[in-house]
Design an enzyme around this catalytic site. Sequence first.
Site, PDB file in Angstrom:
ATOM      1  N   GLU A   1      -9.383  55.480 106.473  1.00  0.00           N
ATOM      2  CA  GLU A   1      -8.423  56.088 107.418  1.00  0.00           C
ATOM      3  C   GLU A   1      -9.069  57.086 108.407  1.00  0.00           C
ATOM      4  OE1 GLU A   1      -6.820  54.260 104.120  1.00  0.00           O
ATOM      5  OE2 GLU A   1      -7.987  56.098 104.016  1.00  0.00           O
TER       6      GLU A   1
ATOM      7  N   ASP B   1      -2.248  51.942  97.592  1.00  0.00           N
ATOM      8  CA  ASP B   1      -2.104  52.350  96.194  1.00  0.00           C
ATOM      9  C   ASP B   1      -0.644  52.362  95.760  1.00  0.00           C
ATOM     10  OD1 ASP B   1      -4.795  52.659  96.390  1.00  0.00           O
ATOM     11  OD2 ASP B   1      -4.823  54.832  96.189  1.00  0.00           O
TER      12      ASP B   1
ATOM     13  N   ASP C   1     -12.455  50.052 102.198  1.00  0.00           N
ATOM     14  CA  ASP C   1     -11.431  50.927 101.627  1.00  0.00           C
ATOM     15  C   ASP C   1     -11.660  52.350 102.134  1.00  0.00           C
ATOM     16  OD1 ASP C   1      -9.295  51.737 100.079  1.00  0.00           O
ATOM     17  OD2 ASP C   1     -10.355  51.622  98.163  1.00  0.00           O
TER      18      ASP C   1
END
Length: 431
Positions: free
Chosen positions: A249, A322, A246
């Site tokens: 990025e 999300d 997670d």
Amino acid sequence: MGLYGTVPLLLAHKPEQTTGIFWLNASETLVELSTKPAFIETATDMTKKRAVPQTDVRWMSEGGIIDVFLLLGPSPFDVFRQYTQLTGTQSLPPLFSLGYNQCRWNYEDEEDVKAVDTGFDDHDIPYDVIWLDIEHTEGKRYFTWDKEKFPSPKKMQESLRSKKRKLVVISDPHIKTDPEYPLYSQAKKRGYFVKNRQGKDFVGICWPGSSCYLDFTNPEVRQWYSAQFTYSTYKGSSDILFVWNDMNEPSVFKGPELTMPKDTIHCGGWEHRDLHNLYGFYQQMATAEGLIQRSGGTERPFVLTRSFFAGSQRYGAIWTGDNKAEWGYLKISIPMLLSISIAGISFCGADVGGFIGNPDPELLVRWYQAGAYQPFFRGHATMDSKRREPWLFGADNTRIIREAIRERYALLPYWYLLFYQAHVSAEPVMR
């Protein structure tokens, strides 16, 4: 620069022809589409012209080289195959990962995990995997366990194993800047972190607070990271433990655009601006390779990633990130997943119920019914939301959710066949 991930692939389709353009560039890219009428001569009267729509596309990338592949089709499935000849097909996932996954930020401790696991049995609801978010670690130090909340992780996993269930834990790319933390001290000593313009380790803020970021663009770093998944290094892990990447990025709190500055430096002197969209791709690659090595090459890995790029399908699954507990997010999940699927990444899904907020019972039920027919099937919620295990919304809703999940399991052989076809012939699972 995509929020979570990007696949720079454009498809054009009409009844008799499908073509594609693959723009192989990992920097910030703008794609501009414009449509205007074009006038062509008619076949019967050369003096007359008729208007037809003309679509123009312009690709603008901040850095990198122009590396473009034209995919000539002529059919959609021809384009899918041509694209995956360049980027690879969807990896064949382990069967358990196609079942139902139960997740929350966070299941509090071993007793909580046991209670949720038992709850599925008590309510006769099938599931295959329970997930642990960042709170299972010792102060957000990945590859560790909170000694008070999870004092016996192997015993917990053996209990799951006895029911043929699995555990997924989170492992993010930011490493807490703590000299007493072996992962940090080893990486710092070896020079494995992304650098700032001054050649020092880049320091950003994420879940642990002050953090450094592993440079996954460096093959040596990836090899070292893969080795962290060995049983001797990752204490308390077992062969039923799999991984969730997670915040890759990468996410940097208080950073420009909530990520790294574009002038940070990676392996080979490359600036972050040139390869932003490859960062998470390389972490998932290293994680998948670590799980393969852990089994001696005998078992297929399962790795979920939030960040992705063209080719991420070779290493596991992605999800849409999300989302919110609102009807609009349920609705948009379908075209989002269809788009991701035709871009080569078949193993994709959206968090059932919405990650943020509290769904009303009807929304939750409808989301389970939709999610059961989407490739990656996981219920997930943030710590600020109310508990929403499938049996907490009354007997009637529990029954409907149970039926939806059972339908998923009834079709599991068919799901597996679809993933095999995606693996060998690039046919999207969700169409």
